[in-house]
Design a protein around this motif. Sequence first.
Motif, mmCIF file in Angstrom:
data_model
loop_
_atom_site.group_PDB
_atom_site.id
_atom_site.type_symbol
_atom_site.label_atom_id
_atom_site.label_comp_id
_atom_site.label_asym_id
_atom_site.label_seq_id
_atom_site.Cartn_x
_atom_site.Cartn_y
_atom_site.Cartn_z
ATOM 1 N N ALA A 101 13.982 -55.095 59.827
ATOM 2 C CA ALA A 101 14.260 -54.985 61.262
ATOM 3 C C ALA A 101 15.518 -55.769 61.637
ATOM 4 O O ALA A 101 16.324 -55.314 62.458
ATOM 5 N N VAL A 150 18.103 -56.432 59.729
ATOM 6 C CA VAL A 150 19.301 -55.712 59.259
ATOM 7 C C VAL A 150 19.588 -54.537 60.183
ATOM 8 O O VAL A 150 20.734 -54.290 60.570
ATOM 9 N N LYS A 151 18.538 -53.829 60.549
ATOM 10 C CA LYS A 151 18.701 -52.665 61.445
ATOM 11 C C LYS A 151 19.322 -53.079 62.776
ATOM 12 O O LYS A 151 20.087 -52.321 63.381
ATOM 13 N N SER A 152 19.003 -54.283 63.222
ATOM 14 C CA SER A 152 19.508 -54.740 64.515
ATOM 15 C C SER A 152 21.023 -54.931 64.502
ATOM 16 O O SER A 152 21.658 -55.022 65.551
ATOM 17 N N LEU A 153 21.608 -55.006 63.312
ATOM 18 C CA LEU A 153 23.062 -55.149 63.213
ATOM 19 C C LEU A 153 23.779 -53.832 63.450
ATOM 20 O O LEU A 153 25.002 -53.792 63.489
ATOM 21 N N GLN A 156 23.217 -63.180 63.813
ATOM 22 C CA GLN A 156 23.811 -61.931 63.321
ATOM 23 C C GLN A 156 24.957 -62.218 62.375
ATOM 24 O O GLN A 156 25.115 -61.549 61.352
ATOM 25 N N LEU A 209 23.519 -63.266 59.141
ATOM 26 C CA LEU A 209 22.943 -62.113 58.437
ATOM 27 C C LEU A 209 24.045 -61.243 57.831
ATOM 28 O O LEU A 209 23.947 -60.811 56.678
ATOM 29 N N ARG A 210 25.089 -61.022 58.588
ATOM 30 C CA ARG A 210 26.223 -60.241 58.062
ATOM 31 C C ARG A 210 26.825 -60.923 56.843
ATOM 32 O O ARG A 210 27.222 -60.274 55.876
ATOM 33 N N ILE A 255 19.163 -47.981 55.628
ATOM 34 C CA ILE A 255 18.689 -48.558 56.886
ATOM 35 C C ILE A 255 19.465 -48.011 58.082
ATOM 36 O O ILE A 255 18.878 -47.696 59.118
ATOM 37 N N PHE A 256 20.771 -47.871 57.953
ATOM 38 C CA PHE A 256 21.562 -47.435 59.103
ATOM 39 C C PHE A 256 21.659 -45.915 59.216
ATOM 40 O O PHE A 256 21.667 -45.376 60.310
ATOM 41 N N TRP A 305 13.496 -52.072 66.486
ATOM 42 C CA TRP A 305 13.293 -51.172 65.334
ATOM 43 C C TRP A 305 12.194 -50.172 65.641
ATOM 44 O O TRP A 305 12.340 -48.980 65.403
#
Lengths: 217, 210
Positions: free
Chosen positions: A69, A71-74, B118, B121-122, B140-141, B195
């Motif tokens: 979730a 990662v998806k939020s990025l 973020q 995470l990146r 995922i994307f 999500w």
Amino acid sequence: MKPFKNMRGPGRPAAPATESFVPAEKWLEHLEEEIEPQCLTDEKSDLEMVLKNSPEDLGVLESLKRVRAAVKSLDDVALPESGHYYDNLHAKIMAAIDDDIAMNGEPERKPQRAPLFKRGLFKQQAFGLAGMTMMIAILAFVGLNKPSVTTTIAPQASIEENFERKIASIDSRAGARFAHDMGSFESEEDFLTESAAQRLKQLSSAQADAMFRSLGR
Amino acid sequence: MNRTKSDLELVQDVKNGDRKAFSELVVRHQRSLLRLTLRFTREQALAEDIVQESFLKAYQKLELFEARASFKSWLYQIAMNTAKNKFRERGLDLMNIEDTQLGVDPGAEVGLVRENIQTALRAEIDKLPEKQRMALTLRIFEDLSFKEIAEIMACPYDTAKANYRHALLKLRERLESQDSVAGWDAFIGQAESAWDGAAPAASAQKEIEQ
């Protein structure tokens, strides 16, 4: 409570109380619903059972969900929404192709025929082939099971000729009678039995002995 | 009523000399291709160039398409290679997010804590090997299946799955150690809600494009 099996794989000891029973990789597969279909029923139900009884495994699954979730939020790609924008993009692309053709000519294409099953011919050919195969099978079946009429006649004739010669060599009068009787029997056994019976009735004991000696008995 | 032709049927028509069929393929796939390239390039003009060049290459090399993969996967593969070449010309690495501009929705309120998380995470994603990053991004994307990912990355199905698995497990391992980061739990809570809401919408969007 039914004990759930050690799912850590062969050769690996069962997890201690503080660790998950199932490897994280397996939980990720479960999460992504990519478990192989043949394992689906057994393995999925086993995994569900583990989740109910193992807080550690539940924790692993939840942490994988959280990471996914996050990662998806990025995902913050903002696409243009206007239809006019995409019409323009389409026009630009087709113009680039036209320019390329003007400069270099059309790319070489080999004319393609749709596959047989697309053209509908396959069905016709399949039925034709099936029909022919069936015909061949029927003919072969009939051919293999055909009554062998000629085969019974030929040996019968050769046995009769042999027998006739034997009889004729003992008693010449029996030869004519033998030929007359030959065609009236339906089977080889009937003919031979009857012939032998008739002949034996007419032979003297000495002639009978001589006959049997000549036949190898 | 005219039945809508499949991609493979349109490809057959193009190979038989029907250029209008290719126009239809462009209409079908230009949006999703733009989204994919925009995700990696973060520059709209550059993404448009890559999309245009990818369709041109697809038209030129259509004889090489043998329908072992879907047309969409083949087109994506062309786009990824075209994008890599463009970046190489600029002396950049396509998969290095630090070299690209971050596209932030100007309407969104971005708190400092969320932005930091973020960024963290990146950075973790950026440390992943290229193939793992690509598999993660496409899964995922772009919501692609492992079969499609394998076709685009030109690797076996199990390899595509393994790349994705390793990427996500590695991220989990690194991020679990960041539980002490202030606001992480709240961030994750928001991310999970987003999500759950986005997943059905993404599937619907994918159906429209198909």
